[in-house]
Each structure stands twice: as C-alpha cells, then as structure tokens.
Design an enzyme around this catalytic site. Structure first.
Site, PDB file in Angstrom:
ATOM      1  N   VAL A 178      -1.803   1.966 -28.885  1.00  0.00           N
ATOM      2  CA  VAL A 178      -3.254   2.119 -28.993  1.00  0.00           C
ATOM      3  C   VAL A 178      -3.965   1.174 -28.023  1.00  0.00           C
ATOM      4  CG1 VAL A 178      -5.234   2.062 -30.553  1.00  0.00           C
ATOM      5  CG2 VAL A 178      -3.000   2.783 -31.414  1.00  0.00           C
ATOM      6  N   TYR A 179      -3.533  -0.061 -28.008  1.00  0.00           N
ATOM      7  CA  TYR A 179      -4.120  -1.049 -27.097  1.00  0.00           C
ATOM      8  C   TYR A 179      -3.915  -0.632 -25.647  1.00  0.00           C
ATOM      9  CZ  TYR A 179      -4.947  -5.541 -24.791  1.00  0.00           C
ATOM     10  OH  TYR A 179      -5.416  -6.538 -23.975  1.00  0.00           O
ATOM     11  N   ALA A 180      -2.690  -0.240 -25.310  1.00  0.00           N
ATOM     12  CA  ALA A 180      -2.407   0.162 -23.937  1.00  0.00           C
ATOM     13  C   ALA A 180      -3.269   1.355 -23.537  1.00  0.00           C
ATOM     14  CB  ALA A 180      -0.925   0.485 -23.774  1.00  0.00           C
TER      15      ALA A 180
ATOM     16  N   SER B  83      -6.226   2.077 -24.594  1.00  0.00           N
ATOM     17  CA  SER B  83      -7.597   1.616 -24.353  1.00  0.00           C
ATOM     18  C   SER B  83      -7.724   0.971 -22.981  1.00  0.00           C
ATOM     19  CB  SER B  83      -8.039   0.636 -25.454  1.00  0.00           C
ATOM     20  OG  SER B  83      -7.463  -0.644 -25.305  1.00  0.00           O
ATOM     21  N   LYS B  84      -6.702   0.246 -22.569  1.00  0.00           N
ATOM     22  CA  LYS B  84      -6.763  -0.440 -21.280  1.00  0.00           C
ATOM     23  C   LYS B  84      -6.513   0.516 -20.112  1.00  0.00           C
ATOM     24  CE  LYS B  84      -7.934  -4.376 -22.968  1.00  0.00           C
ATOM     25  NZ  LYS B  84      -9.308  -4.874 -22.746  1.00  0.00           N
TER      26      LYS B  84
END
Length: 242
Positions: A152-154, A156-157
């Site tokens: 999820v974080y990746a 977003s980035k």
C-alpha cells in the site's frame, strides 16, 4: 553555503518531527524563513519558540478537507509570498495487504497522494503569478521499486513519483521547479510500523539514515542556479540493498 537561501520563504508540511523538522532546521541555517505546517499545535508552539523569529507556525490538519484547502491562503496571510513548498507530511502502512483495514488504506492514500496534489494545486497560481518557485515532495525509494512488504505504501509513492514527474513538465514554462527526494529507510516515527524483524535487521546492519541527511539533499537541490533542476534524488543508506 551559508545564507544561500537568505530572504526565501519556505512552507514545510509535517514539520514538527522527522524529515520535516530536519528540513526546517536546514532551511533556517541557510537563511530562509520557514512556515512550519503541522496538525500538532502544542509541538508547533514549542518549536517556534525554540527555533526563533524566522519560524512561523501554521496549524493545519491535512486530512480535514476544509483545513487542507485553507492552508495556502492562511500561510499567505502570515507571509508575503512562498518561494519553496516542501510537501513532506505522510504516513506508512507495512505488512501484507490482507492485514490492512480499509480505513487505514483510505487515510494513508489520502495523506500520501491526494493531499500532496491538493497542496501543489493550491500553490501553483501564487508561484505562477510570481514567475518563480520550488516545489519538493518527500517520496520514497519504495516509489521506484515494488517493495513486497509494503504494497500500500509503495503504491502511494509510485503515484507520487508519477505526479511529480508529470506536473514538473507542466510547471517548467512558468519558472517553477519541481522534484522529489526519495529516501530509503529513515530513522523517524514512521518506521515504528515496519515489520519488527525487518527493522531489527536494518538497525543491526546500519541500513537506516538520519532525517538530516535527507534535508541535506534538499538543500543541495534548492541552492542550484535557476537554470538547473534536480528532478529526483534517491538517498539510500550505504548498507541498504533492495
């Protein structure tokens, strides 16, 4: 390089801790005035008193749409102009997707992606009218590599990387430079959500950098001649290997 940013006014989101605080201090050391944006009013009050007269506090809850929309207008009520906008505020979710709840996904994607877009959208007319400006976004090495333990974080980035590199091309004719700094693991509160085993290994191997090293990279980019744009910097701990 002392005082290379003398007379410049910067606004930094997520400024009360981590990379945002380190960037604030680095900008001050170069002679800039800094508007510290954060939702933590108590922390901002203490920091503005501690850091001196070149610091201005701006209490904004970026996840509150009305507060987010009001951020740039409220800053411009406190300062004459904005030379530098550092969109730094963000959050982190690690672990398997199936272990993440939908509300956390919504919150993180909103803060890491939507808020960045809205903050940049809000400052563009001001910088375009002045014919100059610098916009920087804190991304991550996860925006350049599919990191398996943080989907999820990746994601977003990756979205932020696309946004920066496309918007940068639109802003260039208006005298506005735009770029992103993409750190590897940084010793901030965000790492508290890392899988414990990954964090332990990273600390033991020296695979974590300090927030000040990310701030140093930003100062390098901001102090280049206007004919030079540093569009993306990946800043990694030497012992970190994806």
């Amino acid at each position: 390089m002392a005082d290379k940013l003398e007379g410049k006014i910067a606004a930094v989101t997520g400024a009360a801790s981590g990379i945002g605080l380190a960037t604030t201090k680095a900008l001050l050391a170069e002679g800039a005035t800094v508007v510290m944006v954060d939702r933590d009013a108590t922390a901002l009050s203490a920091l503005t008193e501690q850091l001196g007269p070149s610091v201005i506090g701006q209490v904004t809850d970026l996840l509150n749409p009305a507060s987010c929309d009001a951020m740039i207008p409220e800053i411009l009520q406190k300062v004459d102009h904005i030379d530098i906008l550092h969109c730094n505020a963000g959050s982190y979710i690690g672990g398997d997707l199936t272990e993440t709840d939908p509300a956390s996904i919504d919150r993180m994607m909103s803060l890491n992606v939507n808020v960045v877009m809205k903050n940049v959208h809000a400052v563009i007319p001001h910088m375009t009218d002045r014919g100059t400006g610098d916009i920087w976004v804190t991304s991550s090495v996860a925006g350049h590599f599919p990191v398996g333990w943080e989907p999820v974080y990746a994601a977003s980035k990756w979205a932020v990387t696309c946004f920066v590199q496309t918007t940068r091309r639109q802003l260039r004719p208006h005298g506005i430079r735009m770029g992103q700094v993409s750190p590897g693991p940084v010793s901030t509160a965000l790492l508290s959500d890392w899988p414990e085993e990954n964090l332990r290994k990273a600390k033991e191997s020296g695979s974590i950098i300090e927030a000040e090293e990310v701030a140093d990279a930003l100062i390098f980019a901001l102090t280049r001649k206007r004919t030079v744009t540093i569009r993306d910097m990946i800043v990694l701990p030497t012992n970190f290997d994806m």
